[in-house]
Each structure stands twice: as structure tokens, then as C-alpha cells.
Motif scaffolding. Structure first.
Motif, short mmCIF file in Angstrom:
data_model
loop_
_atom_site.label_atom_id
_atom_site.label_comp_id
_atom_site.label_asym_id
_atom_site.label_seq_id
_atom_site.Cartn_x
_atom_site.Cartn_y
_atom_site.Cartn_z
N PRO A 49 -101.51 20.51 50.49
CA PRO A 49 -101.40 21.73 49.68
C PRO A 49 -100.02 22.39 49.75
CG PRO A 49 -103.45 21.73 50.93
CD PRO A 49 -102.62 20.61 51.46
N SER A 50 -99.24 22.09 50.79
CA SER A 50 -97.93 22.72 50.92
C SER A 50 -96.90 22.16 49.95
CB SER A 50 -97.41 22.55 52.36
OG SER A 50 -98.23 23.25 53.28
N ARG A 51 -97.15 20.96 49.41
CA ARG A 51 -96.23 20.33 48.47
C ARG A 51 -94.83 20.19 49.09
NH1 ARG A 51 -97.75 23.71 42.90
NH2 ARG A 51 -100.01 23.50 43.11
N HIS A 52 -94.76 19.65 50.28
CA HIS A 52 -93.46 19.46 50.92
C HIS A 52 -92.58 18.57 50.04
CE1 HIS A 52 -95.06 21.50 54.31
NE2 HIS A 52 -95.83 20.50 54.72
N ARG A 53 -91.29 18.74 50.19
CA ARG A 53 -90.32 18.06 49.33
C ARG A 53 -89.29 17.31 50.16
NH1 ARG A 53 -88.62 22.95 45.28
NH2 ARG A 53 -86.67 21.76 45.33
N ILE A 54 -88.89 16.15 49.67
CA ILE A 54 -87.73 15.46 50.22
C ILE A 54 -86.58 15.72 49.25
CG2 ILE A 54 -86.73 13.32 51.04
CD1 ILE A 54 -89.18 14.14 52.62
N GLU A 55 -85.59 16.44 49.72
CA GLU A 55 -84.43 16.75 48.88
C GLU A 55 -83.47 15.57 48.88
OE1 GLU A 55 -84.47 19.72 47.18
OE2 GLU A 55 -86.42 20.00 48.16
N HIS A 56 -83.22 15.03 47.73
CA HIS A 56 -82.35 13.88 47.44
C HIS A 56 -83.12 12.56 47.43
CE1 HIS A 56 -79.25 16.84 47.72
NE2 HIS A 56 -79.36 16.95 49.03
N ALA A 57 -83.78 12.21 48.54
CA ALA A 57 -84.59 10.98 48.57
C ALA A 57 -83.85 9.82 47.91
CB ALA A 57 -85.94 11.22 47.88
N GLN A 58 -82.61 9.60 48.32
CA GLN A 58 -81.76 8.65 47.60
C GLN A 58 -81.99 7.20 47.99
OE1 GLN A 58 -77.59 9.65 47.72
NE2 GLN A 58 -77.86 11.52 46.55
N VAL A 59 -82.11 6.93 49.28
CA VAL A 59 -82.24 5.54 49.74
C VAL A 59 -83.46 5.46 50.65
CG1 VAL A 59 -81.06 3.60 50.84
CG2 VAL A 59 -79.70 5.43 49.78
N LEU A 60 -84.44 4.65 50.25
CA LEU A 60 -85.66 4.49 51.04
C LEU A 60 -86.08 3.03 51.04
CD1 LEU A 60 -86.12 7.31 49.13
CD2 LEU A 60 -88.04 7.50 50.70
N THR A 61 -86.88 2.67 52.01
CA THR A 61 -87.53 1.37 51.95
C THR A 61 -88.68 1.47 50.95
OG1 THR A 61 -89.13 1.89 53.70
CG2 THR A 61 -87.00 0.98 54.39
N ILE A 62 -89.11 0.33 50.44
CA ILE A 62 -90.24 0.32 49.50
C ILE A 62 -91.49 0.89 50.18
CG2 ILE A 62 -91.78 -1.12 48.14
CD1 ILE A 62 -88.99 -0.76 46.94
N ASP A 63 -91.70 0.53 51.44
CA ASP A 63 -92.88 1.04 52.16
C ASP A 63 -92.86 2.56 52.23
OD1 ASP A 63 -93.85 -1.50 52.53
OD2 ASP A 63 -93.14 -1.68 54.60
N ASP A 64 -91.69 3.14 52.45
CA ASP A 64 -91.63 4.60 52.56
C ASP A 64 -91.78 5.28 51.20
OD1 ASP A 64 -91.50 4.74 55.29
OD2 ASP A 64 -89.32 4.80 55.40
N ILE A 65 -91.27 4.68 50.14
CA ILE A 65 -91.51 5.23 48.80
C ILE A 65 -93.01 5.33 48.56
CG2 ILE A 65 -91.35 4.72 46.33
CD1 ILE A 65 -88.55 3.59 46.86
N GLU A 66 -93.73 4.31 48.97
CA GLU A 66 -95.18 4.25 48.72
C GLU A 66 -95.97 5.23 49.57
OE1 GLU A 66 -96.02 0.14 49.28
OE2 GLU A 66 -95.21 -0.47 47.33
N ARG A 67 -95.33 5.88 50.54
CA ARG A 67 -96.03 6.85 51.38
C ARG A 67 -96.08 8.24 50.74
NH1 ARG A 67 -93.06 6.27 57.08
NH2 ARG A 67 -94.69 7.68 57.82
N PHE A 68 -95.27 8.50 49.73
CA PHE A 68 -95.21 9.83 49.13
C PHE A 68 -96.56 10.32 48.60
CE2 PHE A 68 -90.84 9.59 49.85
CZ PHE A 68 -90.15 10.70 49.38
N PRO A 69 -97.31 9.53 47.84
CA PRO A 69 -98.56 10.07 47.27
C PRO A 69 -99.57 10.53 48.30
CG PRO A 69 -97.89 8.08 46.10
CD PRO A 69 -97.01 8.18 47.31
N SER A 70 -99.71 9.82 49.41
CA SER A 70 -100.73 10.18 50.40
C SER A 70 -100.47 11.54 51.02
CB SER A 70 -100.80 9.12 51.50
OG SER A 70 -99.60 9.10 52.26
#
Length: 550
Positions: A376-397
Motif C-alpha cells: 500500500p505504500s507504493r515505494h519507488r525506485i528512483e532511476h532504476a537504470q540497471v537491473l538484473t532480469i530477476d530483480d526487474i521481475e520482483r517489482f510487481p510482488s
């Protein structure tokens, strides 16, 4: 019975008054991104600052026959744009400082020399915007280059990304920085071959010098904020997310709000390193979603920037095999900082550029989510420029928002490959990967790192080309947004990122009548020309606050 008749009559009078007071804008090509789809309309009706309806002129002119009509002259109407990541005080102050953006080294030195003539004796010469990636050799500058200009003032010039600074010897002497000075954790003092400080300080090391620069007063900050507001309105921005402010800047905002002179929707993030942070968080939120000032988030800093090799990477830099970047705070410190914010129910907006920095933040948020639902807090990653594919896929959860700046991709394309190599580049600036998994992107510019104009960002999001049209086929077009997605990222999803989607972000009934008129239709024009569009009018809560003078 008589009372009922009176009430019915009063309602009829009020309804008639509302119809009379309403404003109906028509004869335009209108677009807005909603939760369902992209809507097109040619008429907008609003009253008392709130939208009553959007739709077709023939229908709405009959529904509101007494409304005041405004003919938009066939222009294009969009919801007010929102920049989800900028530095408002820095933008305002830069208008009185030296802007070195887009200059090569000889042009940079000439601009510094010319600007020095405007600086009173004894004052600091302050500026920002230099970018060694644009220079021949792409090497960091040195204090000797500044000393050779024979300028009496101490000089301090921040790099374009704000994560490195360049000083002359006079400034270094005032700060007491010598070959014996050690860089603090999370910072670096660039040195020449003999071990002497070169004049360039990276990330946390910048504090060694900036601690001796006179800081602006509260009144000066208020003036700078107002300057930035006016510039933002002229470019179609009706909302600003201020990415990291001090307690004094928060007080400046509060005073401007009490004076009722904030002309748009401001969403400042309290900086995690403010010395009074526990007290500020304990005091709770400032304002509400429907007020001009709304504060309910904290800005956390994990690493530096890619251009200055301060972004924290899991593997070494492709063009500097011995380096992996910098962590501005240790992992245990970051956990404590983020937990302090979440315990006080504040949204956490974390600066993370490199894949290591992003991984650390995700791990921390994942661990905190086990004890208390963080979605519910809707935390944000500011920039999120370079990530592993596994970490990109963690955002929705975790219901994380990717707060990204499209112009960074087109500005960084000249050096990102050098820094990362092609393998990591395939998972950098990955807008499409985020969108396809349902992650919301809140777009911004990171002004004054980049120009404040949001149409530059929409252009970059759609074309993946710079404003000169390079590269002709777009840079990694597989990650581009379409126009609807780009508009939504600068409107509805930016509003969602500040918990304000119920009141701003689109022109749906009941929301504020925040809108802009453009001189061309960015949905039908050549995409490469989107950035050339001019804002003719800006309206906030049904009031015209800017008109182009040309």
C-alpha cells in the motif's frame, strides 16, 4: 411540506448557478490516459476548479447551455503534465548560476571565464552541467584547468548528474583538502599520478567541499522555489515531485503554502540525511492529496551515477575493470533508514542506478514486507537504470513503482555501453520490460540534470533518439514506449506515484481541471518533432496560470 418546496427551489437555484458558472472549453484535439484506455475528446467542462465532463461538443453544449465558452482554436489539449523526479530548489538556483550543459571542454572553460565577470569579488562561482563524456578523451577535468583561467573566486561546478564536482585550487584550499585528506565512505577524491587531489570529488566526498560554501537562507530558498515553479508552468508542468529536500527547504515549502503562492501541485520528498528526520517523520504527513503541498515520502540514497562511475554494480565496469562503483551508505545503514521511514508509514523513494544498488534495495523491502505489507505504500525506485532480469521481475510482488527519466537514456547512450558492455546494456533503461509485467513507470526529467521540459521526455520515451535525431533507428527501440504509455507515465501514473491519482493525473469528472494547450498534436505529428511542441497555455484547478507571449 413547505420546507421541502424551499429545499427543492434552493437546489434548482444552485443547479442553475452551477450551469451558469461552468466553463466549457471546445474546439481542440484532446487526449488523456485513464486506467482503462486512451480517451479522445474535443470539449472539457469544469466548474470551481473541478472537471464536470469531457466529451463531444454537440452533447456537452446542450448539457451546459449557460456555461462560459472558450474556443481553443483547434489546438491540442492534454492533462497537466507531472514531473515525477526533479530538484526544484536546484532548478531555481541554477537560473542565477552557471549552466554548462552540452558544452565541450574549450566551451566550458570559456563560459566559466565569462561568467566570472558577473560574480562579485569574494563570492563563490557556482555552476553545474559539465559532462566529460562529451569531451575529447572523455577524461575528468582538473583544478589546474580552472586555475589557468586566473579567476580570483573559489569555483565549484557539479557534474551534470550531480554526483561529482569540480573545484579550483582556491576552493580546495578553503575546504582544507590536501593529499593527506581521506575520502569518506561512499565517496572518492580523484587524484593525479602523484597522489595530489585533482579537483574532482565524487558522491560523499563532495560534502568535504560543500560544507564550506555559504548555504542559501530560508528567504533565498523561497525565492528560488518560486522561480522554478514559474519555469515549470511555462513548460506545461502542473505537478512536481521534488526528489530530496532538507528540513529548511520543507519549511520554505510550508511557508509558501500558508501564503497560498504555490501555483501547482508539489510533492516533496524529505531527504533521509536531514539531521531532524526522526522528528519530521514523527510529525506525520504535511497536507493532503488535494492540497498544493503534500508531503508523505522520504528520499533514500544508495549509490552514485553511471557517468561518474559511482553507480554500484554487481560486476566491474566494462571500461574500468577494477571498479564496481560506490555505495553511499552501508547495507545495515540503508536497512535502518528505510525501516525508520516505513515504521512511520512514509513512502520510500530510493535512488538506485546500478544493479547492485537495486538488488540491495529490493532485498531490504522484501525483508520488511514479511513483517508488514509494504504494497500500500507504493515505494519507488528512483532511476532504476540497471537491473538484473530477476530483480526487474520482483517489482510487481512489492507493488514497486519504477520512477524513471526517459531523457537519461538518450543522454547516456554515448557512454552507457562503455560503462556496462552490451550484455548488461540489454537490461538497462528497460521501460518495456517494466510495462509488460504491469509495473507503473512514473516519468520525470531529473531537472536540472536534464532540461525541465517534459515534452523532451515524451519524445525520448517514444523515439529513443536525442533531439538531433540520433541514432536514426532509435537506441534499443525494443524498450521504447508508445504515445499512450508515455503520456500516462507523465500524468496518471506519476499521480499514482504520489498517492494523488484520485485528484490529478487525468481530466475525469471530479478531478482538478489541470490541463495544457499545445501548438501541435503530438499524437499525429512526426515523433521526432514531439520535443518541438510549445505550450501555449497552462491551467491549474481551472485557473489559467500561464500564457505564451509569442
Amino acid at each position: 411540506m413547505r420546507l421541502i418546496h424551499i429545499l427543492v427551489g434552493l437546489c434548482a437555484v444552485l443547479a442553475s448557478w452551477n450551469l451558469q458558472a461552468a466553463t466549457l472549453v471546445h474546439n481542440f484535439s484532446g487526449y488523456q490516459a485513464t486506467e482503462q484506455n486512451l480517451q479522445q475528446f474535443n470539449t472539457l467542462v469544469f466548474d470551481q476548479g473541478k472537471v464536470l465532463a469531457t466529451g463531444d461538443y454537440a452533447t456537452l453544449s446542450q448539457s451546459y447551455p449557460k456555461a462560459t465558452k472558450i474556443d481553443a482554436g483547434g489546438k491540442t489539449l492534454l492533462p497537466g503534465l507531472i514531473d515525477a523526479h526533479g530538484h526544484v530548489l536546484g532548478l531555481g538556483r541554477l537560473q542565477q548560476q552557471l549552466d554548462l550543459r552540452d558544452l565541450d571542454l574549450p566551451q566550458t572553460l570559456k563560459a566559466i571565464e565569462q561568467f566570472s565577470q558577473k560574480v562579485p569579488a569574494g563570492d563563490w562561482l557556482i555552476g553545474r552541467g559539465w559532462n566529460q563524456v562529451l569531451w575529447a578523451g572523455k577524461e575528468f577535468p582538473t583544478r589546474q584547468q580552472l586555475d589557468a583561467l586566473d579567476i580570483d573566486q573559489p569555483i565549484w561546478l557539479r557534474r551534470i548528474d550531480g554526483h561529482a564536482g569540480w573545484a579550483n585550487s582556491a576552493a580546495m584550499k578553503l575546504a582544507g583538502i590536501t593529499r593527506e585528506t581521506r575520502a569518506p565512505a561512499g565517496g572518492e577524491i580523484i587524484r593525479d599520478r602523484s597522489g595530489e587531489p585533482s579537483g574532482v570529488l565524487v558522491d560523499n566526498a563532495m560534502a568535504l567541499l560543500e560544507s564550506v560554501i555559504p548555504q542559501p537562507t530560508l528567504q533565498e530558498e523561497k525565492a528560488a522555489l518560486k522561480t522554478a515553479f514559474d519555469l515549470a508552468l511555462s513548460l506545461g508542468l502542473t505537478g512536481l515531485h521534488d526528489a530530496g529536500i532538507s528540513g529548511q527547504t520543507l519549511e520554505a515549502y510550508r511557508q509558501l503554502a500558508s501564503e497560498k503562492v504555490i501555483p501547482l501541485h508539489a510533492y516533496p520528498m524529505i531527504s533521509i540525511d536531514d539531521k531532524n528526520l526522526p522528528q519530521l517523520l514523527a510529525a506525520g504527513y504535511v497536507g493532503a492529496p488535494d492540497e498544493r503541498l503534500y508531503v508523505r515520502s522520504v528520499k533514500v540514497y544508495v549509490d552514485g551515477a553511471l557517468g561518474s562511475r559511482g553507480a554500484a554494480l554487481l560486476e566491474p565496469y566494462h571500461d574500468r575493470p577494477g571498479e564496481k562503483g560506490l555505495l553511499i551508505a552501508t547495507e545495515s545503514e540503508l536497512l535502518q533508514q528505510i525501516k525508520l521511514a516505513t515504521d512511520n508509514k512514509f513512502q520510500v523513494n530510493t535512488h538506485a542506478i546500478g544493479d547492485r544498488a537495486n538488488h540491495i534495495v529490493l532485498d531490504i523491502l522484501q525483508s520488511l514486507n514479511k513483517d508488514h505489507d509494504q504494497k500500500p505504500s507504493r515505494h519507488r525506485i528512483e532511476h532504476a537504470q540497471v537491473l538484473t532480469i530477476d530483480d526487474i521481475e520482483r517489482f510487481p510482488s512489492l507493488n514497486l513503482i519504477a520512477s524513471m527519466q526517459p531523457v537519461h537514456a538518450t543522454s547516456d547512450k554515448n557512454m552507457a555501453g562503455d560503462r556496462l558492455g552490451e550484455k548488461r546494456l540489454a537490461r538497462a533503461y528497460a521501460w518495456r520490460k517494466f510495462l509488460e509485467q504491469g509495473t507503473r513507470i512514473a516519468s520525470g526529467s531529473d531537472f536540472p540534470v536534464e532540461p525541465v521540459n517534459p515534452l523532451f521526455g515524451i519524445h525520448a520515451a517514444v523515439t529513443r533518439r536525442d533531439r538531433q535525431g540520433d541514432p536514426e533507428q532509435g537506441w534499443h527501440m525494443e524498450e521504447a514506449m508508445n504515445m499512450e504509455e508515455a503520456l500516462r507515465s507523465f500524468t496518471l501514473d506519476a499521480a499514482y506515484a504520489s498517492h494523488q491519482e484520485q485528484v490529478i493525473g487525468s481530466l475525469e469528472p471530479g478531478k482538478f481541471a489541470d490541463f495544457i494547450l499545445l501548438d501541435r498534436n503530438i499524437f499525429t505529428t512526426d515523433p521526432q518533432e514531439i520535443w518541438q511542441a510549445k505550450v501555449l497555455e497552462t491551467w491549474v484547478e481551472g485557473e489559467k496560470v500561464y500564457t505564451r507571449s509569442e
